[in-house]
Design a protein around this motif. Structure first.
Motif, PDB file in Angstrom:
ATOM      1  N   GLN A   1       0.830  -1.207   0.000  1.00  0.00           N
ATOM      2  CA  GLN A   1       0.000   0.000   0.000  1.00  0.00           C
ATOM      3  C   GLN A   1       0.866   1.258   0.000  1.00  0.00           C
ATOM      4  N   PHE A   2       0.622   2.157  -0.987  1.00  0.00           N
ATOM      5  CA  PHE A   2       1.300   3.448  -1.125  1.00  0.00           C
ATOM      6  C   PHE A   2       2.760   3.333  -1.567  1.00  0.00           C
TER       7      PHE A   2
ATOM      8  N   ASP B   1      -6.377  -1.241  -6.451  1.00  0.00           N
ATOM      9  CA  ASP B   1      -5.984  -0.896  -7.822  1.00  0.00           C
ATOM     10  C   ASP B   1      -5.937  -2.137  -8.708  1.00  0.00           C
TER      11      ASP B   1
ATOM     12  N   LYS C   1      -2.647   1.557  -4.553  1.00  0.00           N
ATOM     13  CA  LYS C   1      -3.606   1.321  -3.484  1.00  0.00           C
ATOM     14  C   LYS C   1      -4.096  -0.123  -3.572  1.00  0.00           C
TER      15      LYS C   1
END
Length: 304
Positions: free
Chosen positions: A13-14, A59, A56
């Motif tokens: 994530q990120f 996605d 994310k």
């Protein structure tokens, strides 16, 4: 052309898009992944994206790998560790970190590039991308490979693999303490339905897979084992050891990350034996553990 869907896990994530894709397949270089993104070969939620996009969890990432151009595969002079060579076969000790044959992201620096410079004649059964290659080991696995220098030798070696008469013994360091001194893992392996770049034990669209193991030494948190392959499925030892709850140390795909100072799985193809295609005589070769592997064993021994 190959289309690959990449699932974003919580741990990513990120993170940057190029970093996530590179970690998805260790055979892809960061430079090649960035080029694919810039060329529009990667979409996020059906839209082209940028290299530094922060992914994310939900996605939808799709990578369309363009066909590898044959003209990109060239001979390269390398200092290959040749254990045996005659007019029919060659046995080479592949170092950790080297890809066996050209693929998207690795058109140079592979074992095939070096073999093409070393040998004028290699079998052509597997095409121009994999000349002479009878079997392969993963990029971060070190050890012995047999190479065919003509089609007669290639067919003979492949037939021996199918008949399960080739000797292939590996040394591996795995997590946890294996209580049994020896055992056999008989569990079919196929593609993971969620992560298509990974393999898993499954009954669906799988092939039989058998791995025998012997415990060589036990440490406080790890076990040093020798594994012998009866079959040769993709990532077989890595998948089977994870299946019994003892994933390989350092394995970025099937095990806990960064548990020891080693890049990639602790796996070495140390012993290789087969019948010579021309003479029918059984020959066997043994390559010692790489220095990095020995140092890792010393480290876990000191921690015990």
């Amino acid at each position: 052309m190959e289309v690959i869907e990449v699932k974003v896990e919580d741990v990513h994530q990120f993170e940057r898009l190029d970093k996530v894709l590179t970690s998805h397949n260790q055979d892809w270089s960061r430079t090649q992944v960035q080029q694919w993104i810039k060329n529009g070969d990667v979409t996020v939620n059906n839209q082209p994206s940028k290299v530094n996009y922060k992914v994310k969890v939900n996605d939808q990432i799709v990578l369309t790998i363009p066909e590898l151009e044959e003209s990109n595969v060239e001979a390269e002079e390398m200092d290959l560790d040749i254990y045996y060579e005659d007019e029919d076969v060659l046995v080479v000790n592949k170092p950790r970190g080297m890809v066996v044959h050209p693929a998207p992201g690795h058109t140079s620096g592979t074992l095939v590039n070096g073999l093409m410079a070393h040998c004028k004649d290699l079998s052509g059964i597997n095409g121009v991308m994999r000349p002479g290659i009878v079997h392969r080991i993963d990029k971060d696995t070190s050890g012995l490979l047999m190479v065919a220098k003509n089609d007669m030798a290639h067919e003979s070696l492949v037939n021996q693999l199918v008949a399960k008469t080739v000797t292939r013994r590996y040394r591996a360091l795995v997590h946890g303490i294996i209580p049994h001194d020896h055992g056999t893992i008989d569990a079919p392996i196929g593609r993971d339905k969620i992560d298509r770049q990974s393999m898993t034990v499954t009954e669906e669209n799988s092939r039989d897979a058998v791995t025998h193991f012997n415990v060589l030494e036990r440490f406080r948190e790890f076990t040093y084992v020798e594994c012998q392959l009866e079959t040769g499925r993709t990532h077989q030892i890595r998948v089977h050891m994870k299946y019994i709850g003892h994933p390989l140390a350092g394995d970025p795909k099937y095990g806990p990350r960064k548990t020891l100072p080693i890049d990639g799985q602790a796996l070495h193809a140390g012993v290789l034996g087969f019948e010579h295609p021309r003479t029918g005589k059984y020959v066997e070769f043994e390559a010692p553990l790489p220095k990095e592997f020995e140092e890792m064993l010393d480290l876990v021994a000191k921690r015990s």
